[in-house]
Design a protein around this motif. Structure first.
Motif: not given
Length: 437
Positions: A369-385
């Motif tokens: 669950a932590v890993g999947i939450y962090r998948v979505w969270r860190d996709l934000g780097y790419a989406v933001g850039a």
């Protein structure tokens, strides 16, 4: 405060709690600081390197390294969670640091921009495996009572190191040039982290198993259907879409890192466009993670006292206000105020979202669950850039910041409407049970 568990793994009794596991917790905090430092070594320098040494002018193209980092880190987060549940935490941590070894050398010797992108792919793997694993290990160690405090200390160390290293890298770049001096920091961090991970860190999966054996359900019956083992597909669905608190945390995490990814690629260019020198840009870029890091020393613990939802909604709203200040500012002083406010808002959100995941996810599938939450969270780097680069190319740098502010407002509304309060006391300690006791 600690929580004894009548369980043994080998000859070592397992006790949950921050005080009982202070030595291992401190080592993991130090390692996470080194994880953050690996990002800080390049944040101030790479956007300037793109323009000065590689002659890149299109914002979207320059942000390719952030997109590569974000997508790779998000993917690595998933495997960090799955592998840590299957094989243990420590092997995943060591593997993550092995991926970091070539990164500073590639940045020093890069003859073309493709090398920088490739280095950030490896850095994304390093960050996903190591940061996710240290988060999971700290949650394992402290147990349910101090998750917010544990996550605050963890994230404060990581982003405090981002701030310190960003400032140090900016100073080294101003004094000695953009290469190689700033990236020598990364070589040192990698050597230290590999040594600590291999020689000093102990496996913590037994602590999660011990907590699972004494797991206390919520008094309101929520999460009863999530007890025990779930398949990988079920964990992904619950964390991403179905479970209201987990899915709300996932989208808020994505938007939070959308702001971070946009700031990483865009803020140095925005500040430089007004003629600020490299040294002042380094200070501005350091203020954001500095406030973020320092603030988490308090906000994580506050979420253990006040609850999670209030801090998350307030933090996302504060980020929106900060982005509005940055988008409209014209001076170093106003930009400094905006970046500090952005850091304060992020501090309210970052450890609290991780605590939400720890609250809801059963110990049997918490790592995933932590890993999947962090998948979505860190996709934000790419989406933001990507979003920042496209909007900046079509309109302007300031317009991209305004768009991020609007997205942050929407995220705050989603959390306010959909998330319930996840922090609770055990059933025997609720006010209702006390009244009837």
């Amino acid at each position: 405060m600690s929580r004894g568990v009548a369980t043994k793994r080998g000859r070592r009794p397992i006790t949950l709690g921050l005080r009982a596991n202070a030595a291992q917790f401190t080592i993991l905090v130090a390692i996470n600081a080194l994880v953050g430092g690996m990002v800080g070594q390049q944040q101030t320098v790479l956007p300037l390197l793109a323009e000065d040494e590689f002659g890149l002018t299109g914002y979207t193209f320059m942000f390719t390294y952030v997109i590569a980092f974000g997508v790779t880190k998000a993917t690595a987060n998933y495997f960090a969670g799955a592998w840590s549940d299957r094989f243990g935490r420590k092997p995943v941590l060591i593997a993550g640091w092995l991926f970091a070894v070539p990164v500073p050398l590639m940045l020093i010797w890069a003859p073309e921009w493709g090398w920088v992108v490739a280095a950030n792919v490896l850095l994304g793997v390093n960050q996903g495996l190591t940061w996710s694993t240290t988060v999971i290990m700290k949650i394992d160690l402290v147990g349910p009572k101090q998750r917010g405090l544990a996550m605050g200390l963890n994230e404060a160390a990581g982003y405090g190191a981002v701030a310190i290293t960003s400032m140090a890298a900016g100073y080294l770049a101003a004094e000695f040039g953009l290469r190689p001096a700033p990236f020598l920091l990364g070589l040192t961090y990698t050597a230290l982290a590999l040594g600590l991970s291999t020689l000093a860190v102990r496996e913590t999966r037994g602590h999660a198993e011990a907590e699972a054996s004494g797991h206390v359900p919520r008094a309101d019956g929520r999460h009863d259907h999530l007890h025990g083992e779930l398949s990988n597909r079920e964990v992904f669905a619950q964390t991403s879409f179905r479970e209201p608190a987990l899915s709300s945390a996932s989208q808020a995490g994505l938007v939070n890192n959308l702001n971070f990814g946009l700031s990483w690629g865009l803020f140095p260019l925005l500040f430089a466009s007004s003629g600020l020198p490299v040294g002042q840009i380094g200070v501005l870029f350091a203020l954001y993670p500095a406030m973020w890091g320092i603030g988490q020393l308090f906000t994580g613990a506050l979420s253990d006292r006040w609850g999670r939802k209030y801090l998350i909604v307030t933090g996302m709203s504060t980020q929106a206000a900060a982005l509005a200040v940055i988008a409209s500012a014209e001076s170093f002083e106003l930009w400094a105020a905006g970046t500090m406010l952005l850091g304060a808002g992020t501090a309210m959100v970052y450890p609290t979202l991780l605590a939400v995941v720890g609250d809801v996810a059963h110990p049997a599938w918490r790592g995933r669950a932590v890993g999947i939450y962090r998948v979505w969270r860190d996709l934000g780097y790419a989406v933001g850039a990507l979003m920042g680069g496209v909007v900046a190319d079509l309109w302007s740098l300031r317009t991209a910041v305004w768009v991020a502010a609007a997205v942050s407002v929407v995220s705050a509304v989603v959390v306010a409407v959909r998330m319930y309060e996840t922090h609770h006391r055990p059933a025997e300690m609720t006010p209702e049970s006390a009244d009837h006791g």
